[in-house]
Design an enzyme around this catalytic site. Sequence first.
Site, mmCIF file in Angstrom:
data_model
loop_
_atom_site.group_PDB
_atom_site.id
_atom_site.type_symbol
_atom_site.label_atom_id
_atom_site.label_comp_id
_atom_site.label_asym_id
_atom_site.label_seq_id
_atom_site.Cartn_x
_atom_site.Cartn_y
_atom_site.Cartn_z
ATOM 1 N N GLU A 112 8.478 -0.577 -20.611
ATOM 2 C CA GLU A 112 7.521 0.004 -19.659
ATOM 3 C C GLU A 112 8.183 0.273 -18.310
ATOM 4 O OE1 GLU A 112 4.706 -3.191 -19.364
ATOM 5 O OE2 GLU A 112 3.894 -2.869 -21.373
ATOM 6 N N PRO A 113 9.231 1.075 -18.264
ATOM 7 C CA PRO A 113 9.868 1.309 -16.970
ATOM 8 C C PRO A 113 9.018 2.216 -16.080
ATOM 9 C CG PRO A 113 10.891 2.668 -18.660
ATOM 10 C CD PRO A 113 9.858 1.835 -19.349
ATOM 11 N N GLY A 114 8.956 1.888 -14.818
ATOM 12 C CA GLY A 114 8.281 2.748 -13.845
ATOM 13 C C GLY A 114 9.291 3.229 -12.828
ATOM 14 N N ARG A 115 9.712 2.284 -11.974
ATOM 15 C CA ARG A 115 10.550 2.614 -10.822
ATOM 16 C C ARG A 115 11.826 3.353 -11.209
ATOM 17 N NH1 ARG A 115 10.430 -0.785 -6.130
ATOM 18 N NH2 ARG A 115 9.575 -2.398 -7.488
ATOM 19 N N ARG A 137 5.661 0.615 1.536
ATOM 20 C CA ARG A 137 6.653 -0.360 1.069
ATOM 21 C C ARG A 137 7.429 -1.046 2.211
ATOM 22 N NH1 ARG A 137 10.453 0.220 -1.857
ATOM 23 N NH2 ARG A 137 10.036 -1.542 -3.201
ATOM 24 N N GLY A 183 10.812 -3.110 -15.073
ATOM 25 C CA GLY A 183 11.430 -3.958 -14.066
ATOM 26 C C GLY A 183 12.859 -3.666 -13.667
ATOM 27 N N CYS A 187 -1.814 2.647 14.687
ATOM 28 C CA CYS A 187 -1.925 1.706 15.800
ATOM 29 C C CYS A 187 -1.666 0.275 15.380
ATOM 30 C CB CYS A 187 -3.317 1.802 16.399
ATOM 31 S SG CYS A 187 -3.869 3.503 16.514
ATOM 32 N N TYR A 238 5.899 3.914 -6.373
ATOM 33 C CA TYR A 238 5.085 3.085 -5.488
ATOM 34 C C TYR A 238 5.007 3.682 -4.083
ATOM 35 C CZ TYR A 238 5.958 0.126 -9.492
ATOM 36 O OH TYR A 238 6.057 -0.331 -10.778
#
Length: 421
Positions: free
Chosen positions: A275-278, A314, A239, A346, A375
């Site tokens: 649990e870092p992702g970003r 995003r 997070g 479109c 992401y």
Amino acid sequence: MDHFLYRNGALYAEDVPVADIAATVGTPFYCYSAATLTRHFKLFQDALSPLPNLVCFAIKSLSNVAVLKLLGNLGAGMDVVSAGEYLRAKAAGVPGDRIVFSGVGKTRAEMRLALEGGIRQFNVESEPEMRALSEVAVSMGVVAPITIRVNPDVDAKTHAKIATGKKENKFGIPISRASEVYAEAARLPGLKVVGIDVHIGSQLTELEPFEMAFTKVAELTRRLRAEGHDITRLDLGGGLGIPYTRGNEAPPLPQQYGALIKRTVGDLGCEIEIEPGRLISGNAGILVSQVIYVKSGEERDFLIVDAAMNDLVRPSMYDAYHDIVPVIEPAPGLETQAYDVVGPICETGDTFAKARPMPPLAAGDLIAFRSAGAYGAVMASEYNSRPLVPEVLVMGDHFAVIRARPSYIEIVNRDTVPEWL
Ligand code: LLP
């Protein structure tokens, strides 16, 4: 800090000119920097040291097996939320005892797969899931190590779609009910309680919500121990946010986050998992695209580019801001003009930026969306039958395509027409 910088007037990914990759791979494509991924991963390890720890990369943010292999080779654990992610981690050579399984809706088939292949722990999110896991484990003659995800009812102060730690969110069990749920878990024959799990949301730009959550987890650890549970691990989730705009944003650094962890839970003698992702993948990736047309509207000019909302969702999904830079460095002092940067899909939602000041651009120019590693590719789709955007990994002066662009024939041939038509 990342490794996408201008050199001699052109954007480089580490030591490779981005334009060279575009000439080989075509546009649009995602480009990741191995040095940035490595640097960000190590920042977390250093921040937690000397506490016993395992930094589990949140695969959901960037799941390419080559990236997982790079991080796995550095000793990373993996946080998975599906059978598919579990199999990607295994394909990258990550051993089961470094994989944690999160997620609110694990199926029995997923539980079986992970128990067969090896798993460090399941982060259980509800009582029905806990009972199902015990049954699956008993039927296999094994015991499943678990933590229980508690919902601390803390406001993460982030976008509503990615806040997970308030009591109205679907995640975890209410922390107020933890004693009774842990008591039941301890009685279930297929489970072994090993710790507590918490994750309050993504793209947090302040430490205070973490502090509130981790303080509650520390209190809970003491209480559960007093009640006879062997709490040896704390999974504190991911997070930590990243700067998406240059200059005027300064989210806390991993070092400060690590100091907070030490201050709040460091004296409990637990192994710390995060649990870092970003923060690992976000600024380690760019999305490179080419201008197709510059269209002058009545009120504004549109930069119509060959990437679209299906490649990077995003901005349309979370109103997210991504820096957009030209691959040729603008001359100093060059006057900017305001563009709406849009894709070819479109619908009006296929808009990356409105009235964005940029140097004058023309058809054929290359641009890069920054901070697109997390992401980005993982949320891409083939909407409008656009081929899934390819991925490239750069390391030093070389690069490799780590997921190729599918051909139109592959896309069309994936559908099957029943013989009765
Ligand atoms: N652990 C759990 C249990 C999670 O649910 C998440 C993210 C993470 C770890 C990693 O969080 P991070 O360190 O990356 O913030 N698609 C959204 C973000 C969704 C995050 C979902 N959970 C976006 O593009 O902003």
